[in-house]
Design a protein around this motif. Sequence first.
Motif, PDB file in Angstrom:
ATOM      1  N   ILE A  46     -95.014 116.566  63.583  1.00  0.00           N
ATOM      2  CA  ILE A  46     -95.037 117.829  62.236  1.00  0.00           C
ATOM      3  C   ILE A  46     -95.219 119.226  63.045  1.00  0.00           C
ATOM      4  N   PHE A  47     -96.415 119.145  64.090  1.00  0.00           N
ATOM      5  CA  PHE A  47     -96.455 120.362  64.249  1.00  0.00           C
ATOM      6  C   PHE A  47     -96.251 120.878  65.885  1.00  0.00           C
ATOM      7  N   VAL A  48     -94.655 120.644  66.203  1.00  0.00           N
ATOM      8  CA  VAL A  48     -94.299 120.896  67.171  1.00  0.00           C
ATOM      9  C   VAL A  48     -93.122 121.691  66.221  1.00  0.00           C
ATOM     10  N   PRO A  49     -93.039 122.941  67.192  1.00  0.00           N
ATOM     11  CA  PRO A  49     -92.130 123.936  66.768  1.00  0.00           C
ATOM     12  C   PRO A  49     -90.285 122.758  66.541  1.00  0.00           C
ATOM     13  N   GLU A  50     -89.503 123.257  65.164  1.00  0.00           N
ATOM     14  CA  GLU A  50     -88.279 122.463  64.723  1.00  0.00           C
ATOM     15  C   GLU A  50     -87.196 122.498  65.904  1.00  0.00           C
ATOM     16  N   TYR A 106     -86.818 114.062  67.330  1.00  0.00           N
ATOM     17  CA  TYR A 106     -86.068 113.780  66.662  1.00  0.00           C
ATOM     18  C   TYR A 106     -86.377 114.285  65.198  1.00  0.00           C
ATOM     19  N   GLY A 107     -87.700 114.558  64.319  1.00  0.00           N
ATOM     20  CA  GLY A 107     -87.576 115.300  63.034  1.00  0.00           C
ATOM     21  C   GLY A 107     -89.056 115.651  62.757  1.00  0.00           C
TER      22      GLY A 107
END
Length: 401
Positions: A316-320, A325-326
């Motif tokens: 969630i907190f990882v830059p897209e 994965y997602g």
Amino acid sequence: MTTLPQIDNKTARALFLDHHGLAKTPSGSGRGADLQQMIDDLGFVQIDSINTVARAHHMILHVRCPSYRPRSLARLHDHHRGAFEHWTHDASMISMPFFPHWKLKFRRHEARLAERWQKRRQDGFEDKFETVLQRISSDGPCSSSDVGEDEGRSSGGWWDWRPSKIALEYLWRTGELSVTRRDGFRKVYDLTERVIPRQYLGITPTEEETVDWACRSALDRLGFATSGELAAFWDLITPLEAKNWCGQTYSRGEIIEANIGQADGSLRKSFMWPGTLDAAPVRPTSRLRILSPFDPALRDRKRAERMFGFFYRIEIFVPEHKRRYGYYVFPILEGDQLVGRIDMKADRDRDCLAISALWAEKNVRFGAGRLTKLDAALARTAGLAGVSQVIFENGWLRSDF
């Protein structure tokens, strides 16, 4: 020198999944006494706000009993008082008979927060706790939106919230208030004496009794564990307290040590009850299940990785552009293997469960038989999410290897 009993990885996985309610074919009504038993057996279910498909606590219960529906948990908590809401490692719905042992957590929360509270006295917080308690005592349950309407707001952590909201959170964490229900996802608080049944309010175990209960009940639910894993299960006692308990209990011959086979072929020394393997563990059915990332079987990420060879983190907190994965992908369990992860979302405007990607684990192939089981699992998940169809986006079936 005594040779320790050794449990191979496949047997350990079977034992692990059976203790987490994921080995047998699901059964039961998902409500009333069946739901109470499920929560008693698990001990707690984690509550999380993310609702891309359904909230974590509902997915945890539904995957073990497809007949379960969210309103049943609300009824159990709000009306029958079979569970209470508080902290384990995170906000959780906890079996009500365990409430007396949370008095230790209340005391320890109060001690930890006291110093921080002292630093805020000069900010005009001096009488806020008493004001909030008097408001609830005289006017009944309230949420954070019902108090302190004229106070400033902050986007920081909870200790930087507006004063009345801090007071509510503090009084809940230290046991003077309890959550009586949730409106939507907003907590509604009342005096603990008006929420918790009298038979549990009147019991105050000693610190030693709670340490003993926490370790024994954790070992019951884990099947085998290190002292650190026992402490982490409820997050109610310290690692040192669990270590001391294990040493004393082992010296009395109440628990034994065993070498547990890990997915990478190594062995990990753990404690277990002497009779754990008197009967062969239930071999997990071949059923395919889509798990919440916060499922009790996955909550301890390191333990799950050691047991299944399955690395997982929430991105969630990882830059897209840096995500592997997602935003929020769901692990897939089949039998005693974690076979993949799926990125999906309930699109209620289109009345569908939209599948954007599925990644199989190494050496796992999603052939016709496995895809049929996946379709059945997705149909069950769509029912929980309240949508009527499943839609697969182009290129949804992927490989990470």
